[in-house]
Scaffold this motif. Structure first.
Motif, PDB file in Angstrom:
ATOM      1  N   ALA A  98      47.392  41.660  39.386  1.00  0.00           N
ATOM      2  CA  ALA A  98      47.026  40.260  39.606  1.00  0.00           C
ATOM      3  C   ALA A  98      46.860  40.026  41.097  1.00  0.00           C
ATOM      4  CB  ALA A  98      48.089  39.329  39.049  1.00  0.00           C
ATOM      5  N   ILE A  99      45.902  39.151  41.459  1.00  0.00           N
ATOM      6  CA  ILE A  99      45.655  38.786  42.858  1.00  0.00           C
ATOM      7  C   ILE A  99      45.161  37.347  42.874  1.00  0.00           C
ATOM      8  CG2 ILE A  99      43.290  39.659  42.845  1.00  0.00           C
ATOM      9  CD1 ILE A  99      43.748  40.507  45.789  1.00  0.00           C
ATOM     10  N   VAL A 100      45.455  36.650  43.942  1.00  0.00           N
ATOM     11  CA  VAL A 100      44.951  35.289  44.119  1.00  0.00           C
ATOM     12  C   VAL A 100      43.763  35.396  45.063  1.00  0.00           C
ATOM     13  CG1 VAL A 100      45.488  32.970  44.936  1.00  0.00           C
ATOM     14  CG2 VAL A 100      47.237  34.320  43.768  1.00  0.00           C
ATOM     15  N   ASP A 101      42.595  34.905  44.604  1.00  0.00           N
ATOM     16  CA  ASP A 101      41.383  35.034  45.428  1.00  0.00           C
ATOM     17  C   ASP A 101      41.322  33.913  46.474  1.00  0.00           C
ATOM     18  OD1 ASP A 101      40.601  32.814  44.003  1.00  0.00           O
ATOM     19  OD2 ASP A 101      38.865  33.744  43.059  1.00  0.00           O
ATOM     20  N   ALA A 102      40.222  33.863  47.221  1.00  0.00           N
ATOM     21  CA  ALA A 102      40.061  32.901  48.312  1.00  0.00           C
ATOM     22  C   ALA A 102      40.051  31.458  47.813  1.00  0.00           C
ATOM     23  CB  ALA A 102      38.765  33.196  49.073  1.00  0.00           C
ATOM     24  N   ASN A 103      39.652  31.224  46.592  1.00  0.00           N
ATOM     25  CA  ASN A 103      39.609  29.874  46.024  1.00  0.00           C
ATOM     26  C   ASN A 103      40.960  29.437  45.463  1.00  0.00           C
ATOM     27  OD1 ASN A 103      36.880  29.867  46.591  1.00  0.00           O
ATOM     28  ND2 ASN A 103      36.308  30.530  44.528  1.00  0.00           N
ATOM     29  N   GLY A 104      41.939  30.303  45.535  1.00  0.00           N
ATOM     30  CA  GLY A 104      43.253  29.986  45.008  1.00  0.00           C
ATOM     31  C   GLY A 104      43.381  30.290  43.521  1.00  0.00           C
ATOM     32  N   GLY A 111      43.100  47.332  34.675  1.00  0.00           N
ATOM     33  CA  GLY A 111      43.004  48.695  35.186  1.00  0.00           C
ATOM     34  C   GLY A 111      41.817  49.419  34.573  1.00  0.00           C
ATOM     35  N   GLN A 112      41.135  48.739  33.666  1.00  0.00           N
ATOM     36  CA  GLN A 112      39.941  49.291  33.042  1.00  0.00           C
ATOM     37  C   GLN A 112      38.789  48.334  33.284  1.00  0.00           C
ATOM     38  OE1 GLN A 112      40.905  49.861  28.926  1.00  0.00           O
ATOM     39  NE2 GLN A 112      41.899  51.809  29.311  1.00  0.00           N
ATOM     40  N   GLY A 113      37.597  48.881  33.299  1.00  0.00           N
ATOM     41  CA  GLY A 113      36.430  48.032  33.514  1.00  0.00           C
ATOM     42  C   GLY A 113      36.240  47.729  34.985  1.00  0.00           C
ATOM     43  N   ARG A 114      35.435  46.708  35.255  1.00  0.00           N
ATOM     44  CA  ARG A 114      35.126  46.352  36.646  1.00  0.00           C
ATOM     45  C   ARG A 114      36.326  45.705  37.320  1.00  0.00           C
ATOM     46  NH1 ARG A 114      29.407  43.475  36.849  1.00  0.00           N
ATOM     47  NH2 ARG A 114      30.180  43.212  38.956  1.00  0.00           N
ATOM     48  N   MET A 115      36.547  46.139  38.531  1.00  0.00           N
ATOM     49  CA  MET A 115      37.649  45.595  39.325  1.00  0.00           C
ATOM     50  C   MET A 115      37.208  44.249  39.914  1.00  0.00           C
ATOM     51  SD  MET A 115      39.464  47.333  42.665  1.00  0.00           S
ATOM     52  CE  MET A 115      40.031  48.769  41.797  1.00  0.00           C
ATOM     53  N   PRO A 116      38.066  43.234  39.892  1.00  0.00           N
ATOM     54  CA  PRO A 116      37.707  41.949  40.487  1.00  0.00           C
ATOM     55  C   PRO A 116      37.383  42.106  41.978  1.00  0.00           C
ATOM     56  CG  PRO A 116      39.698  41.732  39.182  1.00  0.00           C
ATOM     57  CD  PRO A 116      39.384  43.188  39.260  1.00  0.00           C
ATOM     58  N   ASN A 117      36.428  41.317  42.448  1.00  0.00           N
ATOM     59  CA  ASN A 117      35.996  41.423  43.848  1.00  0.00           C
ATOM     60  C   ASN A 117      37.137  41.168  44.821  1.00  0.00           C
ATOM     61  OD1 ASN A 117      33.375  42.110  43.228  1.00  0.00           O
ATOM     62  ND2 ASN A 117      32.693  39.976  43.135  1.00  0.00           N
ATOM     63  N   ALA A 118      38.005  40.235  44.504  1.00  0.00           N
ATOM     64  CA  ALA A 118      39.120  39.928  45.406  1.00  0.00           C
ATOM     65  C   ALA A 118      40.020  41.154  45.567  1.00  0.00           C
ATOM     66  CB  ALA A 118      39.926  38.748  44.868  1.00  0.00           C
ATOM     67  N   LEU A 119      40.230  41.884  44.495  1.00  0.00           N
ATOM     68  CA  LEU A 119      41.053  43.084  44.552  1.00  0.00           C
ATOM     69  C   LEU A 119      40.327  44.196  45.310  1.00  0.00           C
ATOM     70  CD1 LEU A 119      43.786  44.116  43.644  1.00  0.00           C
ATOM     71  CD2 LEU A 119      42.789  44.772  41.473  1.00  0.00           C
TER      72      LEU A 119
END
Length: 134
Positions: A98-104, A111-119
């Motif tokens: 889990a990660i909090v992106d720039a928009n909060g 761990g599978q599929g496309r990784m979120p851009n924030a990560l």
């Protein structure tokens, strides 16, 4: 296997391949090949006989159905059953990171599929994936 067939079906290549064999050995090969051919002919005759019997039975059934006034579609109507089990959807995998992106917004990833851009961006900055484990 195709090399074997090429040699067996091409006269000059066959002659070159058996050049080292004696007459007696060639005659043994001839007898074995004749047996294989005879066996294959028997198998083919049996298959033709079975197919002819099947076609005869189909013809008899069609005639009996026509005499009874039954259409093939009527036989199949409502009787189609599948023997395979219905496919069940599997439960979604739980989020691992889990990660909090720039928009909060909190973004999760299994761990599978496309990784979120924030990560991706956080990893590009030198952070470890273990830092974001849930």
């Amino acid at each position: 296997m195709s090399d074997f067939l090429d040699i067996l079906t091409h006269g000059r290549r066959l002659k070159a391949a058996v050049k080292e064999l004696s007459i007696q050995e060639l005659e043994e090969v001839e007898q074995k090949l004749a047996k294989v051919i005879a066996d294959r002919r028997e198998e083919e005759a049996e298959l033709q006989k079975l197919e002819a019997e099947k076609q005869r039975k189909i013809k008899e059934l069609r005639e009996a159905m026509a005499a009874a006034g039954i259409d093939a579609a009527e036989l199949l109507e409502g009787e189609v059953k599948t023997t395979s089990k219905p496919k069940r959807k599997r439960a979604p995998k739980p989020a691992k990171y889990a990660i909090v992106d720039a928009n909060g917004e909190r973004k999760t990833w299994t761990g599978q599929g496309r990784m979120p851009n924030a990560l991706k961006e956080a990893l590009a900055q030198g952070k470890s994936l273990d830092d974001y484990l849930i």
